[in-house]
Write an enzyme that holds these catalytic residues in place. Sequence first.
Site, mmCIF file in Angstrom:
data_model
loop_
_atom_site.group_PDB
_atom_site.id
_atom_site.type_symbol
_atom_site.label_atom_id
_atom_site.label_comp_id
_atom_site.label_asym_id
_atom_site.label_seq_id
_atom_site.Cartn_x
_atom_site.Cartn_y
_atom_site.Cartn_z
ATOM 1 C CD GLU A 132 76.932 -42.635 -48.402
ATOM 2 O OE1 GLU A 132 77.836 -41.946 -48.836
ATOM 3 O OE2 GLU A 132 76.575 -41.846 -47.315
ATOM 4 C CG ASP A 152 78.328 -36.569 -51.269
ATOM 5 O OD1 ASP A 152 77.233 -35.728 -50.844
ATOM 6 O OD2 ASP A 152 78.622 -37.365 -50.573
ATOM 7 C CD GLU A 172 80.537 -34.603 -46.466
ATOM 8 O OE1 GLU A 172 79.533 -34.297 -46.626
ATOM 9 O OE2 GLU A 172 81.188 -35.863 -46.661
#
Lengths: 730, 730
Positions: free
Chosen positions: B317, B391, B419
Site C-alpha cells: 500500500e 483484510d 474497521e
Amino acid sequence: MSIFLRNLIVRYHALLILSFILVPSISLNAENGYDLWLRYSYINDSEIRENYSQYFNKINISGESETLVVIKNELLRASKGMFNKKVLWENDHLKAKLIIVNKENYPKQLEKNVPQDWASIGEEGFSIKYVKINDNYKIIIAGNSEIGLLYGTFELLKQMQMQNDLSRLNIIESPKTDIRLLNHWDNLDRTVERGYAGFSIWNWHKLPEYIDPRYEDYARANASIGINGTVLTNVNANALVLEPRYIEKVKALADVFRPYGIKVYLTARFSAPIEIGGLETADPLDENVKNWWATKTAEIYKEIPDFGGFLVKANSEGQPGPQNYGRNHADGANMLADAVAPFGGVIMWRAFVYSEHDPTDRAKQAYSEFVPYDGQFRDNVIIQVKNGAIDFQPREPFHPMFGAMPKTPLMMEFQITQEYLGFSTHMVFLPKLYEEVLKADTYREGEGSTVAKVIDGSLHNKSITGMAGVSNVGTDINWTGHPFAQANWYGYGRLAWNPYLSAEEIAEEWLKLTFSTNPNFLDTMIPMLMESREAVVNYMTPLGLHHLMATGHHYGPGPWVNDLSRPEWNPTYYHKADKEGIGFNRSETGTNAVSQYEETVAKNFNEPATTPEKLLLWFHHLSWDYKMKDGNILWDALALKYQEGVNQVKKMISTWEQMKPYIDEERFKEVKMLLSIQLKEAKWWRDASLSYFQEFSGKPIPNGVPKPGKTLEEYKSMTYPYAPGIRPRW
Amino acid sequence: MSIFLRNLIVRYHALLILSFILVPSISLNAENGYDLWLRYSYINDSEIRENYSQYFNKINISGESETLVVIKNELLRASKGMFNKKVLWENDHLKAKLIIVNKENYPKQLEKNVPQDWASIGEEGFSIKYVKINDNYKIIIAGNSEIGLLYGTFELLKQMQMQNDLSRLNIIESPKTDIRLLNHWDNLDRTVERGYAGFSIWNWHKLPEYIDPRYEDYARANASIGINGTVLTNVNANALVLEPRYIEKVKALADVFRPYGIKVYLTARFSAPIEIGGLETADPLDENVKNWWATKTAEIYKEIPDFGGFLVKANSEGQPGPQNYGRNHADGANMLADAVAPFGGVIMWRAFVYSEHDPTDRAKQAYSEFVPYDGQFRDNVIIQVKNGAIDFQPREPFHPMFGAMPKTPLMMEFQITQEYLGFSTHMVFLPKLYEEVLKADTYREGEGSTVAKVIDGSLHNKSITGMAGVSNVGTDINWTGHPFAQANWYGYGRLAWNPYLSAEEIAEEWLKLTFSTNPNFLDTMIPMLMESREAVVNYMTPLGLHHLMATGHHYGPGPWVNDLSRPEWNPTYYHKADKEGIGFNRSETGTNAVSQYEETVAKNFNEPATTPEKLLLWFHHLSWDYKMKDGNILWDALALKYQEGVNQVKKMISTWEQMKPYIDEERFKEVKMLLSIQLKEAKWWRDASLSYFQEFSGKPIPNGVPKPGKTLEEYKSMTYPYAPGIRPRW
C-alpha cells in the site's frame, strides 16, 4: 459562627483528614479533574455538614419541566457527594427547609412573609434568601424563569462547597450581559484549531443518536457559571455544517443543552450559498443569495426553534466575505441579520480583520474598517471584538474600537485557550488579563468609561450585549489539559456574567471549589494565580513586545521569522529590532495608531514617558540605551524582565511543592510535571529571544541573567511538526 | 460452598441491592467505563466480602522493586474498592494469609509445606495455591519472576471480582506465546488510522515530562490480561519517531510500562535512512544503510535497554521496502534483524502485501511472496500474518500461510479495532471471530493441526511465538468508544496468553468483571455476545462475500464501487456479481487460491458442495439460482441472510432492554443508543446491498425481507467526508 472561628475549625479538620487513609465516601476514580468546580466533595466537618444537609431533607420544588428535572438531579448529585445522603422532597412549602420557586408559582403566603422584587431579579436572575417563617429557618431561591432557578441552585451549591455561612445569604444576582458564549474553534473532523486539550468533544460521527454523557456535563459546567450559549464550530468555517445531515446533529446537541438555558449557534461560511447551495455568487445584495440564507435559516429554526444565530469571520485570513463582491461588512452582516431576524436570532460579526493589501499598521485596520459604519448595522447584529487590536497576545492595550461605536452593539472576544500563552502546559490565570482589559478606561464618555461599561451596554445603552470566550475545552479527561486551565473557563464565565468582578475573588472561588477551602492553601495560592499572568508576559513578550511566536503552530519563540508571504505575519513586523533599538512606533511620528484612542488615552500612549512601561514597545521604537524609570537601560531592562519571568516560574514551582499537604496526589503530581515544562519553556523563550535581540543591541547580557545554553542558530533550527492546534489542511 | 448455593445467594443479594438507592461506597463519577474490567466494585455480600478481605489483612510480600510497588498499589486499590478497607502488610510469612513471593525469596519452610514446580510455572507464569499450614489457611502466589507475581495478583483479584470460591484455588498458568502485543496505528499528530474511540492516547507534545495518568492505567489494563508489549506507532510509519526528540518521549513511556512487564516497540519506516538519515538509498544490502540502522538501533537501546524491536510494513500500500531496490522481504527483514540482534530485539515483518502489478488474485499474493523464503529469515524475525488473506473482513477463511512455513516463526495479527465491523457503534464480540480462526484446522501435520498450534509454536517448534492485536484504544473516557468493545481488548489479550481459550469462557469472565455476576444477566448476555459476530457477518457480508465497504473511510456499504485506480481496491473485484451469479471463483477452475491450502482443506474448498456455506462466495462464483442446502436459491438465501442479521440486532435490542435491572443507568443508556445506531446501519447495509445486487439477479426480494427505503442511486450518493479513522493526508 465568625469567619475566623470557622477558619480555625477548617484548619483543625485538615489536620485530622491527613491522618486517615480512607475518607467515608471513597471513589476508585482518582482525582482526574473531570468534575471541574462541581466536585461536591464530602464535607468532613460534621457541624457544617449537618447544618447544610438539613436543607436537603425538605426541599420544596414544584413543576415537572426539563429544567426542573435538571435542578433536582443536581441537588441529588450534590447531596450524595457532600453529605452521602439522599434528598427528601417536601410538597408543603410551609414545612420545607429549601424552597425553589419561580414567580408564577410563588405561594401567596410566601409573598406576604418574603416579598420579592421580581423586577430587580431580571429574566435570568435569582434571589437567595435566608428567612425565618413561623420560627422556622428556610432558604428560598426565587426567580422569574426556571433558568434563573437553575442559576440560583448552582449559586447555593457553590456557597456550600465554599463552606460559607448560609445564615448570611441574601443574594440578588442577574447577569450583566445578554449573550454569554463559548466559541469552539472545532472542526467537523474533531480537530480543534488552537485546541490543546485533546480534540473536539463533539462526536459528529455518532450524533444525533449517540448522546455522549459528556455533553450534559458540559452543559452543567457552563450553566453553573452562567454561560448561556455555545458556538459549536470553528470561525474558519465549513459550510457542510449547514447541510441537513449536520443540522440534525446540531439539533440533538441543542436538545441536550436547552434545559440548561444554553442555546446553540453556528459559524456561517459566507460562501456557503456557492459551496453547498449551488449558486454562482455569495454577494450579499444578490436576491438569490438572500433567499438562500432565508431558506437555510428557516430550515435550521424548524429543527431548533431557539437556535441562537450565526457567528461570522468574513474577509479575514482567507475567509470569504462581502468584500469579495465589493460590499462592506454592514452589507454582509445585515443580509444575514435579515435572515435570522424573523426567528429572533442574532448575527455576531467578527471585527478581527486585516488585509495584506492594506499597507497601514495591522493594529489600525479593524477600527478603520468598522468604525465608519457605526449605526449602519441591523439591531440584531453585534460586532465581536477581540480584547486587543492584534491577536490575543499575552498583553495588549485594550482594543480602540471599545467605546468608539456608540450606536453599535460590541461584544468582547476573549481567548480562553492559550494559543499564545503556553498552550495547556503553562499555568496562567487569565481572569487577571480579562480584568485588566475590562477595567481599562476608554475615556469615551469621560473618566470611568471602562471597557466593562462598553460590554454591559451601560456606557452607550446598547440593544444587545455579550461576551465570547474561545473555548479551551477538549476531550482530555480533565477537559482543559492543565488542571489550572479550568480556572480560565470558570473565570471567563464569571466575568461574562459580571464584568466587574475582580480576578482575585474569582481565584478564591475557583480554588475553594476545585481544591480546598483551607486558608493556608488559599493564602498562598491566590497570590500565585494573580502573579502567573505577569510571569508569562515577562518570559514571552515583556515591555509591550508582541507577536514573537513561531509560525503556524505558535509554539515557542520565533522573533527572527521574516520570510512569510504576508508582512504582518512576520514577528519582525512587530518588534522592528535593529541596531538603533526595538519596538513599534505607533505614536504620531509613526503609524499614529494612538489616534484611534480617545484624546486623553492617545496623549498618554503617544509619549514614552507617559506610556505604561508594560506597553512601552507596543507604542514606541526606542533606543537600546533608553533609560527606564528604574534607571536601567532598555536592553538591560528587557533582559531582566525575561529573567523575572523565569524566576516567577521557579517560585511557582517551590510554592506548589509547599501545597502538597492540601492537594490530592494525582493533581499534585500532574501540576508539578506541567510546571517543569513551563520552566523549561520559559527559559527557552528567554534564551532564544535574548540571543536574537542581542544580535541587534550588541550589548552584553546583564548580571543576573544566565547566558543562553544554545546558539541562536540552534534555536532557529528547532521545529515542531506535530505541535497541537494547527489548522487542518483543507 | 457449591456453585449452586453461591448463585442463589448472589441472586438474593441482587434483589436486596435494587431496593437501596445508595451503596456503601459511592462515587460521584458515573459508570463512565474508565475502569474497564478492573472495577473492583464493592462486594455487597457480607459473607463473601469478609471471606475475601481476611486475606488483605495479612499480606506478606517482600522486596522493593518497581513491579512489587505496582503489585502493592493494585492490592490497595482493589481492597479499597471491594471491601472499603485498607491493606495490612505482614512481615512474617507464617502469620500471613496471602503470600506473594518469587522463587528467589521462597522461604525454606514453605518449600517443605508447599513445594512448587518452578519449571512448569515458566518465566512469566505463576501459581496460586490455597493451602493449609499449621491449621492456617493461606493463599500463596508464586512465580519465577516478579512479572509472574504481578500476573498472579491480577488473577487472584479476577477470581475475587468474579466471586469465585477461593478454597478451590489451585492454578498454574503461564502464557503460551512469547510476544503478546497491541499494535497502535497511532500517528504523531494523534490521529489514529482506523481508530474509532477518539484519538491517540499518546500525547507526544507533552512527553517526555508530562506522564498522563492514563499511561499507567493503560499498562495496568494490559498487564491484567497478560499483554507484554505495545507498538506505539502506525504501520504506515513516520520516520520522525526515530529521531532523538521522539526517542526521549518513547523512553518516558517505556519507563512507565517497564514495571508492568510491557516492552515498547516502534514501527520502522523502511526509507528512514533517506528521510532522516541523509542517505541516498535505503537498499538493505547497502553498507551505509546497514550502518545507519545499526547506529540508530544502538541509540534507541542506549535510552531503552529493553526496547522490543521493530514492526515493519514494507512494500505494501505505498510503503517503501526492499523491493524498491530489487531485494526481497528476507533481505529487508534480515538487515533490520542484524541491527537489533545484539540487543535481543526482534523484527516483526508483516505479510500483508499485495501489488497492483500482480494480476493474480490478491488473496494469493502474501503466500506467494513469503512461503518460498521459508527458512531464510534470521532467528529474531517473526512474520506477522493477518488472520485471513484479504483484510480483517467480518469473515475470512484462515490465512493459507498458517502452517505453510514450518521453518519460520509466524505470529497472528488480529484487528481489535472494528474497521470493517461497524466502527465503535456496533456490538460485535470479536473473540468469537478469533476463536474461529484459531480453531481452524490447517491439516499441515494431519488432522488437528490448528492455527492455534501454529501460533503457540507447538506444530513446528518455533523459536519465537506471538500475537498482535490492532488496538481499539483511544482518548474516549471508556477507552474503546463502545462499552462492549472493551470485551474485544480483553478477549484478545486472553487469547494471546492462551489461544485455546473458548470465546464463551472469555465472554463469561468479561461480563462478570465488567457488569455483573448475576446469573440471570450472564445466562442472557453470554449467548447475545456469542451471536453478535454472526449478526454483523449476516448484515454486512453474508455467505463468504467480502470487501464490500465504501472507499477510504470504510464506513457503510459500497458494493458498487468500481472506479478506483487499483483493481483490487474495488468491491466489484471481490463479489464479481453479474447476470449469471455472484462470488469469487478461487477453485481450480478460477484463480486456484484453494491450492495454497493443504490438500484436504483445498479439496473441500474446491467444491461448492463441500465448502461451508458461510464461505461459499469466497471460493465460488455461483448462479443466482444455485440451490442451497436448505432448498432456497442463492439469491433468496442471500437476501434472507441480510434480513437475519437485521433480526439479530433487533433481538439484541430487546435483550438489552431486559437487562436494565442488572446494569447501571449510564452504561445501560449508552449501549441502548449505540444499538439503535447498529440497527439503523444494519438495515442500511441490507437495503443498499440488496438494491445493488438485485440489478444483477433481476429477482424479487423474497418474503420476509422488506423493500429498501431508498433507491440505489440514493444509497450510492451518500457521502461521509468526516467519518473517523481515515488515514491522514501526508
